[in-house]
Design a protein around this motif. Sequence first.
Motif, PDB file in Angstrom:
ATOM      1  N   TYR A  25      35.896  39.492  45.283  1.00  0.00           N
ATOM      2  CA  TYR A  25      36.498  40.452  44.243  1.00  0.00           C
ATOM      3  C   TYR A  25      36.879  39.912  42.801  1.00  0.00           C
ATOM      4  N   ILE A  26      37.597  38.670  42.867  1.00  0.00           N
ATOM      5  CA  ILE A  26      37.961  38.142  41.694  1.00  0.00           C
ATOM      6  C   ILE A  26      36.571  37.863  41.031  1.00  0.00           C
ATOM      7  N   HIS A  70      34.672  49.198  43.892  1.00  0.00           N
ATOM      8  CA  HIS A  70      34.307  48.870  45.340  1.00  0.00           C
ATOM      9  C   HIS A  70      33.741  47.550  45.190  1.00  0.00           C
ATOM     10  N   TYR A  71      34.041  46.493  46.027  1.00  0.00           N
ATOM     11  CA  TYR A  71      33.353  45.219  46.134  1.00  0.00           C
ATOM     12  C   TYR A  71      33.230  44.923  47.724  1.00  0.00           C
ATOM     13  N   LYS A  72      31.967  44.388  47.859  1.00  0.00           N
ATOM     14  CA  LYS A  72      31.631  43.964  49.389  1.00  0.00           C
ATOM     15  C   LYS A  72      31.828  42.713  49.613  1.00  0.00           C
ATOM     16  N   GLY A  73      33.190  42.370  49.510  1.00  0.00           N
ATOM     17  CA  GLY A  73      33.588  41.014  49.788  1.00  0.00           C
ATOM     18  C   GLY A  73      35.153  40.875  49.949  1.00  0.00           C
ATOM     19  N   LEU A  98      43.259  46.791  49.637  1.00  0.00           N
ATOM     20  CA  LEU A  98      43.338  47.522  48.416  1.00  0.00           C
ATOM     21  C   LEU A  98      44.283  46.684  47.512  1.00  0.00           C
ATOM     22  N   VAL A  99      43.588  46.445  46.403  1.00  0.00           N
ATOM     23  CA  VAL A  99      44.351  45.642  45.345  1.00  0.00           C
ATOM     24  C   VAL A  99      44.378  46.567  43.937  1.00  0.00           C
ATOM     25  N   GLY A 100      45.410  46.108  43.320  1.00  0.00           N
ATOM     26  CA  GLY A 100      45.644  46.890  41.965  1.00  0.00           C
ATOM     27  C   GLY A 100      47.011  46.306  41.517  1.00  0.00           C
ATOM     28  N   SER A 101      47.232  46.097  40.123  1.00  0.00           N
ATOM     29  CA  SER A 101      48.552  45.839  39.811  1.00  0.00           C
ATOM     30  C   SER A 101      49.740  46.899  40.166  1.00  0.00           C
ATOM     31  N   ASN A 102      50.943  46.575  40.062  1.00  0.00           N
ATOM     32  CA  ASN A 102      52.131  47.179  40.082  1.00  0.00           C
ATOM     33  C   ASN A 102      51.861  48.539  39.363  1.00  0.00           C
ATOM     34  N   GLY A 103      52.126  49.802  40.048  1.00  0.00           N
ATOM     35  CA  GLY A 103      51.845  50.954  39.218  1.00  0.00           C
ATOM     36  C   GLY A 103      50.477  51.602  39.170  1.00  0.00           C
ATOM     37  N   ILE A 108      38.829  47.315  47.710  1.00  0.00           N
ATOM     38  CA  ILE A 108      38.821  48.134  46.611  1.00  0.00           C
ATOM     39  C   ILE A 108      39.862  47.951  45.646  1.00  0.00           C
ATOM     40  N   GLU A 109      39.423  48.429  44.552  1.00  0.00           N
ATOM     41  CA  GLU A 109      40.575  48.088  43.414  1.00  0.00           C
ATOM     42  C   GLU A 109      40.784  49.505  42.747  1.00  0.00           C
ATOM     43  N   LEU A 110      42.150  49.633  42.559  1.00  0.00           N
ATOM     44  CA  LEU A 110      42.788  50.583  41.824  1.00  0.00           C
ATOM     45  C   LEU A 110      43.057  50.133  40.268  1.00  0.00           C
TER      46      LEU A 110
END
Length: 558
Positions: free
Chosen positions: A268-269, A260-263, A53-58, A251-253
């Motif tokens: 993802y990058i 969604h990214y299947k890897g 689970l990725v995403g910037s702070n906040g 999965i990116e917020l």
Amino acid sequence: LQTRLGNLIAESCKELYKRCRMIFIKEVNLAFGHKKVFQEISETIGTRDRIALVGSNGSGKTTFLRMLMGEVEPDEGEVQKPDYATIGYLPQDGISVGGHSLREEAVTAFAGAVGLKEKLDQAETELGEMEPDTEEFYDLIDQMGAWEEQLASFEPEKMNARIEKIMMGMGFSIQDMDRQLEEFSGGWQMRIALGKLLLQAPSLLILDVPTNHLDVVSQNWLEHYLKNYQGSILVISHDRAFLESVTERTIELKMGKLNHYKGNYSFYIQESAARMERQRKASVNQKKEIQKEKEFINRFRSNVKKAAMVQSRIKALEKMEIIKPEAEEKKIYFRFPSSPPASHKVVELEGLKKSYDDLEVFDGLDLRIEKGDRIAVVGVNGAGKSTLVRILAGVEPYQAGKRDVGVNTVIGYFAQHQAEELNPTHEVLEEVESSLHDNPDANPRAALGALLFSGNDVFKKTSVLSGGERNRVALAKLLMKPCNFLIMDEPTNHLDIRSKEVLQEALNLFDGTAIIVSHDRSFLDEVVTKVLEVSPSKTRMLTCNVSEYMERLDLEQG
């Protein structure tokens, strides 16, 4: 025939997908006041998923986890979870236990044995009443298998073996098993909590920055353990190497949306950049199309013969959904000041002895750091890594031996808990200005702006800042004094992956000498050329990066 075969395969895949589904998040909306945290997000978590689970702070990552655990209710939409699914959660910090020994605490992880037996008995009854071709039937069979395996591990011989295997993987020794919990520091308390979760083996294991309190050896063990974990894993981590090793889906917020990214993280990058580029191109092409249609409308607006065509195009433009590329998030920018000229010898330790009361840390330590060295300090927790860099920085006393600093050595020191030691009565700008040292080229306001403190942010009290913001203030303070020997103790704590990458780039551009304590392998690998292994019995210097050091360690341990 091909069409019918294709349809059959598609239906089979759909049915298999349903049977593997464990948690389903459906069209969830959530807002806190005027801030929209989630906007119609949907996601499925399967029975053996490995998700980053990725995403910037906040961006809402912690809120997402709390929603999965039922602690936050969505404003709209739903989170569907079958009764048999269990969730285990490791927060970033704040867990502390006491009152008995480590072994006794570990045994509490098996307290659900009676409950498991009752669940199995109830499941057998329910299974007899179900249709064998339903997804619920197959889900229940899968879960019963997991329960039976868990129940088997409650046998005393297996239980003790599992406890020792996992707790030793966490870095504890056999002797530690009978120590009282109160003897363990906060970092070791978090290891105890993680070990208990692994012993409980929930259906979904949620780990929020699990490597913060682990050394590189324990982290390596955890990576191998999670690869064979029988349930699902959802991980928030700022350690790219850990994510690459453990996860298979991302999965990116981002700004209220979920992508969604299947890897893994690298995939993802790559795909995230490609998706942004597709959005940009689609937006440019749409603008050209709109301009073309507007020119046609203006040209023939007064032409009676083409009135119907003009009205049709006007209506089409009104109905057109405008493509808006996702806004780029702010990026941290960081550069160290130019280094003063340095002598060949930076710092040398000879015959150094250091102890805390009866605890001996170093006895006769010899170490020489030379101009241009880029060194990672590694070792198990408690081996003396932070003590060593404090001695090198000249802020830690020692009992015997010699510390000889090079003639032109100018030290810049980032302490492990420097972010926690900011003056709570100071505003951000005031705190950074307090670090000015006769440096006419220093610009505190510009440094803070480069580190994402814009406008009135610089007038916030340091006491109200988040962990990541406090770390950035501490880094800004380091910029106020040019140095040629940079000593950094866990500089990446509370920094997200992209911020770490920018710091990594700044270190590569730094023209002085650096020694860094960090458990973040991917951060160190691109920066260092040597590894200093610190252990209670000895130290050794190896010419390699940290990944190569870990490979060497695996070979040495058989």
